[in-house]
Design a protein around this motif. Structure first.
Motif, mmCIF file in Angstrom:
data_model
loop_
_atom_site.group_PDB
_atom_site.id
_atom_site.type_symbol
_atom_site.label_atom_id
_atom_site.label_comp_id
_atom_site.label_asym_id
_atom_site.label_seq_id
_atom_site.Cartn_x
_atom_site.Cartn_y
_atom_site.Cartn_z
ATOM 1 N N ASN A 127 8.050 13.802 0.724
ATOM 2 C CA ASN A 127 8.481 14.673 -0.348
ATOM 3 C C ASN A 127 8.072 13.129 -1.156
ATOM 4 O OD1 ASN A 127 8.361 17.371 0.183
ATOM 5 N ND2 ASN A 127 10.147 17.628 0.454
ATOM 6 N N GLU A 128 9.287 12.466 -1.196
ATOM 7 C CA GLU A 128 9.138 11.251 -2.077
ATOM 8 C C GLU A 128 8.369 10.141 -1.874
ATOM 9 O OE1 GLU A 128 11.117 9.054 -4.612
ATOM 10 O OE2 GLU A 128 11.944 10.468 -3.621
ATOM 11 N N THR A 129 7.065 9.635 -1.126
ATOM 12 C CA THR A 129 6.142 9.719 -1.234
ATOM 13 C C THR A 129 5.160 10.497 -2.044
ATOM 14 O OG1 THR A 129 6.568 8.356 0.800
ATOM 15 C CG2 THR A 129 4.213 8.477 -0.162
ATOM 16 N N THR A 130 4.863 11.461 -1.586
ATOM 17 C CA THR A 130 4.364 12.668 -2.189
ATOM 18 C C THR A 130 4.292 12.699 -4.110
ATOM 19 O OG1 THR A 130 4.203 13.773 -0.786
ATOM 20 C CG2 THR A 130 3.348 14.651 -2.889
ATOM 21 N N ARG A 131 5.655 12.502 -4.129
ATOM 22 C CA ARG A 131 6.326 12.732 -5.888
ATOM 23 C C ARG A 131 5.900 11.540 -6.445
ATOM 24 N NH1 ARG A 131 11.360 12.586 -4.270
ATOM 25 N NH2 ARG A 131 11.408 14.803 -3.220
ATOM 26 N N ILE A 132 5.995 10.110 -6.105
ATOM 27 C CA ILE A 132 5.934 8.940 -6.264
ATOM 28 C C ILE A 132 4.171 8.924 -6.299
ATOM 29 C CG2 ILE A 132 5.184 6.670 -6.325
ATOM 30 C CD1 ILE A 132 8.091 7.129 -4.536
ATOM 31 N N THR A 133 2.907 9.537 -5.638
ATOM 32 C CA THR A 133 1.933 9.400 -5.758
ATOM 33 C C THR A 133 1.532 10.076 -7.083
ATOM 34 O OG1 THR A 133 1.638 9.075 -3.437
ATOM 35 C CG2 THR A 133 -0.768 9.933 -4.493
ATOM 36 N N LEU A 134 1.839 11.082 -6.880
ATOM 37 C CA LEU A 134 1.733 12.429 -7.854
ATOM 38 C C LEU A 134 1.951 11.635 -9.159
ATOM 39 C CD1 LEU A 134 2.120 15.708 -6.077
ATOM 40 C CD2 LEU A 134 -0.594 14.687 -6.535
ATOM 41 N N GLN A 135 3.231 11.309 -9.219
ATOM 42 C CA GLN A 135 3.714 10.485 -10.477
ATOM 43 C C GLN A 135 2.600 9.503 -11.814
ATOM 44 O OE1 GLN A 135 7.451 7.946 -10.587
ATOM 45 N NE2 GLN A 135 7.747 8.810 -12.557
ATOM 46 N N ASP A 136 2.148 8.569 -10.319
ATOM 47 C CA ASP A 136 0.540 6.962 -10.589
ATOM 48 C C ASP A 136 -0.301 8.416 -10.999
ATOM 49 O OD1 ASP A 136 2.866 5.879 -10.076
ATOM 50 O OD2 ASP A 136 2.249 5.080 -7.929
ATOM 51 N N LYS A 137 -0.712 9.298 -10.547
ATOM 52 C CA LYS A 137 -1.917 10.064 -10.504
ATOM 53 C C LYS A 137 -1.557 10.810 -12.225
ATOM 54 C CE LYS A 137 -3.750 11.123 -6.559
ATOM 55 N NZ LYS A 137 -4.353 11.289 -5.095
ATOM 56 N N PHE A 138 -0.755 11.119 -12.399
ATOM 57 C CA PHE A 138 -0.498 12.043 -14.015
ATOM 58 C C PHE A 138 -0.244 10.801 -14.664
ATOM 59 C CE2 PHE A 138 2.165 13.641 -17.144
ATOM 60 C CZ PHE A 138 1.130 15.009 -17.209
ATOM 61 N N SER A 139 0.068 9.774 -14.571
ATOM 62 C CA SER A 139 -0.099 8.777 -15.026
ATOM 63 C C SER A 139 -1.048 8.188 -15.922
ATOM 64 C CB SER A 139 1.418 7.477 -14.990
ATOM 65 O OG SER A 139 2.835 7.717 -14.633
ATOM 66 N N ASN A 140 -1.854 8.355 -14.967
ATOM 67 C CA ASN A 140 -3.241 7.575 -15.234
ATOM 68 C C ASN A 140 -3.767 8.843 -16.171
ATOM 69 O OD1 ASN A 140 -2.683 5.297 -13.494
ATOM 70 N ND2 ASN A 140 -3.684 5.121 -11.990
ATOM 71 N N LEU A 141 -3.401 9.555 -15.455
ATOM 72 C CA LEU A 141 -4.132 10.569 -16.439
ATOM 73 C C LEU A 141 -4.301 11.342 -17.894
ATOM 74 C CD1 LEU A 141 -4.389 13.799 -13.724
ATOM 75 C CD2 LEU A 141 -6.665 12.920 -15.117
ATOM 76 N N THR A 142 -2.386 10.351 -17.841
ATOM 77 C CA THR A 142 -2.214 10.758 -19.003
ATOM 78 C C THR A 142 -2.977 9.668 -20.307
ATOM 79 O OG1 THR A 142 0.238 9.681 -18.188
ATOM 80 C CG2 THR A 142 -0.413 11.716 -19.334
ATOM 81 N N LYS A 143 -3.261 8.343 -19.433
ATOM 82 C CA LYS A 143 -3.316 6.728 -20.323
ATOM 83 C C LYS A 143 -4.769 7.007 -20.629
ATOM 84 C CE LYS A 143 -0.503 3.293 -17.276
ATOM 85 N NZ LYS A 143 -0.165 2.841 -16.461
#
Length: 144
Positions: A127-143
């Motif tokens: 879950n932690e790995t998935t959370r970090i991955t999704l957080q990075d992907k969301f950050s890339n989308l907002t950039k």
């Protein structure tokens, strides 16, 4: 004459500070503007990709189940979650309210984590790995 100069100076100061205050509020509003809502459907696709990764990792024996007899049940739950995510994506596609999107996706991700905890060994780490991955992907989308 000095009286009129004093009144015009005061009027100038009032007008100056009113305009300054107005422009500061506009700048602040622009900074606090919600994130573009068109990123959420794309983020749903990326969440779905993470669900597929969990399935594949299980099928390739990278993840271990708490009880091997529940493999089909877990895979069915993941498929259900994927269908729910597609439903969320379709139903909210026309909505531009980022708060609604965030609440819905937050609830969805919490449910996904609880399913992982119910069936998978090392669920916290997954879950932690998935959370970090999704957080990075969301950050890339907002950039972008």
């Amino acid at each position: 004459m000095t009286f009129y100069l004093l009144i015009s100076a005061l009027a100038f100061l009032v007008l100056f500070f009113a305009i300054k205050n107005y422009t500061l509020k506009l700048d602040e509003k622009k900074l606090l503007e919600p994130i573009k809502s068109d990123i959420y459907p794309e983020f749903c696709d990326q969440i779905n990709e993470e669900i597929r990764k969990i399935k594949n990792n299980l099928l390739h024996n990278h993840f271990q189940l708490i009880d091997e007899n529940t493999k089909d049940q877990f895979l069915e739950n993941l498929s259900d979650m994927s269908r729910k995510l597609n439903h969320i994506q379709t139903m909210n596609l026309s909505k531009k309210d980022s708060i609604l999107w965030e609440e819905t996706l937050f609830d969805f991700l919490k449910k996904l984590e609880s399913i992982n905890e119910k069936y998978l060994q090392n669920a916290e780490q997954i879950n932690e790995t998935t959370r970090i991955t999704l957080q990075d992907k969301f950050s890339n989308l907002t950039k972008s």
